[in-house]
Design a protein around this motif. Structure first.
Motif, PDB file in Angstrom:
ATOM      1  N   ALA A 135       0.816  -1.213   0.000  1.00 56.49           N
ATOM      2  CA  ALA A 135       0.000   0.000   0.000  1.00 56.49           C
ATOM      3  C   ALA A 135       0.854   1.268   0.000  1.00 56.49           C
ATOM      4  O   ALA A 135       0.392   2.323  -0.419  1.00 56.49           O
ATOM      5  N   GLN A 136       2.086   1.172   0.462  1.00 54.79           N
ATOM      6  CA  GLN A 136       2.981   2.320   0.444  1.00 54.79           C
ATOM      7  C   GLN A 136       3.501   2.612  -0.963  1.00 54.79           C
ATOM      8  O   GLN A 136       3.877   3.734  -1.272  1.00 54.79           O
ATOM      9  N   LYS A 137       3.524   1.593  -1.817  1.00 54.79           N
ATOM     10  CA  LYS A 137       4.084   1.737  -3.161  1.00 54.79           C
ATOM     11  C   LYS A 137       3.014   1.839  -4.242  1.00 54.79           C
ATOM     12  O   LYS A 137       3.248   2.428  -5.299  1.00 54.79           O
ATOM     13  N   HIS A 138       1.860   1.237  -3.997  1.00 51.74           N
ATOM     14  CA  HIS A 138       0.852   1.112  -5.039  1.00 51.74           C
ATOM     15  C   HIS A 138      -0.528   1.490  -4.513  1.00 51.74           C
ATOM     16  O   HIS A 138      -0.732   1.627  -3.302  1.00 51.74           O
ATOM     17  N   GLU A 139      -1.458   1.642  -5.433  1.00 46.19           N
ATOM     18  CA  GLU A 139      -2.855   1.786  -5.043  1.00 46.19           C
ATOM     19  C   GLU A 139      -3.433   0.378  -4.973  1.00 46.19           C
ATOM     20  O   GLU A 139      -3.619  -0.290  -5.995  1.00 46.19           O
ATOM     21  N   VAL A 140      -3.701  -0.076  -3.777  1.00 39.16           N
ATOM     22  CA  VAL A 140      -4.120  -1.461  -3.558  1.00 39.16           C
ATOM     23  C   VAL A 140      -5.634  -1.530  -3.363  1.00 39.16           C
ATOM     24  O   VAL A 140      -6.211  -0.739  -2.611  1.00 39.16           O
ATOM     25  N   ILE A 141      -6.247  -2.467  -4.047  1.00 38.25           N
ATOM     26  CA  ILE A 141      -7.674  -2.750  -3.878  1.00 38.25           C
ATOM     27  C   ILE A 141      -7.818  -4.227  -3.548  1.00 38.25           C
ATOM     28  O   ILE A 141      -7.337  -5.093  -4.280  1.00 38.25           O
ATOM     29  N   ALA A 142      -8.448  -4.522  -2.425  1.00 37.54           N
ATOM     30  CA  ALA A 142      -8.662  -5.904  -2.005  1.00 37.54           C
ATOM     31  C   ALA A 142     -10.078  -6.335  -2.375  1.00 37.54           C
ATOM     32  O   ALA A 142     -11.044  -5.625  -2.085  1.00 37.54           O
TER      33      ALA A 142
END
Length: 275
Positions: A188-195
């Motif tokens: 989440a610090q590097k990318h836009e994360v969607i779970a």
């Protein structure tokens, strides 16, 4: 290719070209730009663009010019193990496949770069960065046909693999049932994360079964137990505590998420993520 898989892919492709048309996959702001040049600050320039490192070295203000980079890097990671093998007809695995296929077609439709990871046991396969339908559909086929019964996924290793293999800031979808603790903070610090959480309704509303033998789909072990009201209450209490921990983790790291049940059409909830 099986008829069921082909039907799944045709349905996903039709939905992408109708229901998702015109919707941007990403909600990232200010990240879709590449460096262009440095130039001296001029009166009227936005002071927020000043590059303070270069300014300090040269003794006069310089700003960083950017140019738009419209190509989005879309990465889909499917977490595949025995816990998906639940209920009749292996519906959870099929739901994961359908969701991943929709996301792949959507990336293709938007002319974005698609990468697909299939994690299982302590291994993974990779659909390399592509804009070709062939690779997306082959990834879909691989997920649909993956042998998952009696397998357990090493989640820590999977997350580490994603962290080290995805170099460009990406829109990263992680699909699984999230019944195991998963730490997505580094990603989440590097990318836009969607779970995207995939569940069977009976996992959250089980029926009384009495004396039964339960097979562990992640191993070859079995358990002879009385699955009564008391057992169900104990199970649901643990599931609720686990899900609350997962939810807190998502909120803390600004991870967008949705839950899709196997009896739902996934496109409806995916559309809500994109608009």
């Amino acid at each position: 290719m099986s008829l069921a898989l082909k039907t799944l892919q045709l349905k996903a492709r039709y939905q992408v070209y109708t229901l998702l048309a015109g919707n941007n996959l990403s909600k990232m702001h200010g990240e879709g730009y590449d460096f262009s040049e440095l130039r001296e600050y001029q009166i009227g320039d936005d002071v927020r663009k000043i590059n303070w490192t270069i300014t300090a070295k040269l003794g006069r203000p310089y700003i960083k010019e950017l140019h738009a980079n419209r190509e989005l890097s879309v990465v889909v990671a499917a977490m595949m193990d025995g816990s998906l093998y639940f209920g009749a007809d292996n519906l959870k695995q099929h739901a994961v496949t359908e969701i991943a296929t929709i996301l792949g077609y959507s990336a293709h439709h938007n002319n974005d770069l698609f990468t697909g990871f299939n994690f299982y046991s302590d291994k993974y396969t990779l659909a390399p960065p592509t804009k070709q339908l062939y690779h997306i559909e082959n990834y879909s086929k691989e997920l649909y046909e993956q042998k998952i019964l009696h397998t357990a996924l090493d989640y820590t290793k999977a997350i580490q693999t994603l962290s080290t293999h995805i170099h460009k800031r990406s829109l990263l979808f992680i699909i699984g049932d999230f019944l195991e603790p998963v730490d997505l903070s580094l990603l989440a610090q590097k990318h836009e994360v969607i779970a995207i959480i995939v569940r069977h309704r009976e996992e959250e509303k089980p029926h009384k079964l009495g004396d039964v033998i339960l097979d562990n789909p992640k191993s070859t072990q079995s358990l002879n137990t009385d699955f009564s009201t008391t057992s169900i209450q104990h199970y649901l209490a643990k599931l609720k505590a686990h899900d609350e921990t997962v939810q807190t983790h998502f909120i803390h790291y600004n991870i967008r998420h949705t839950k899709i049940y196997t009896d739902e059409d996934p496109i409806d909830k995916l559309v809500r993520l994109f608009v």
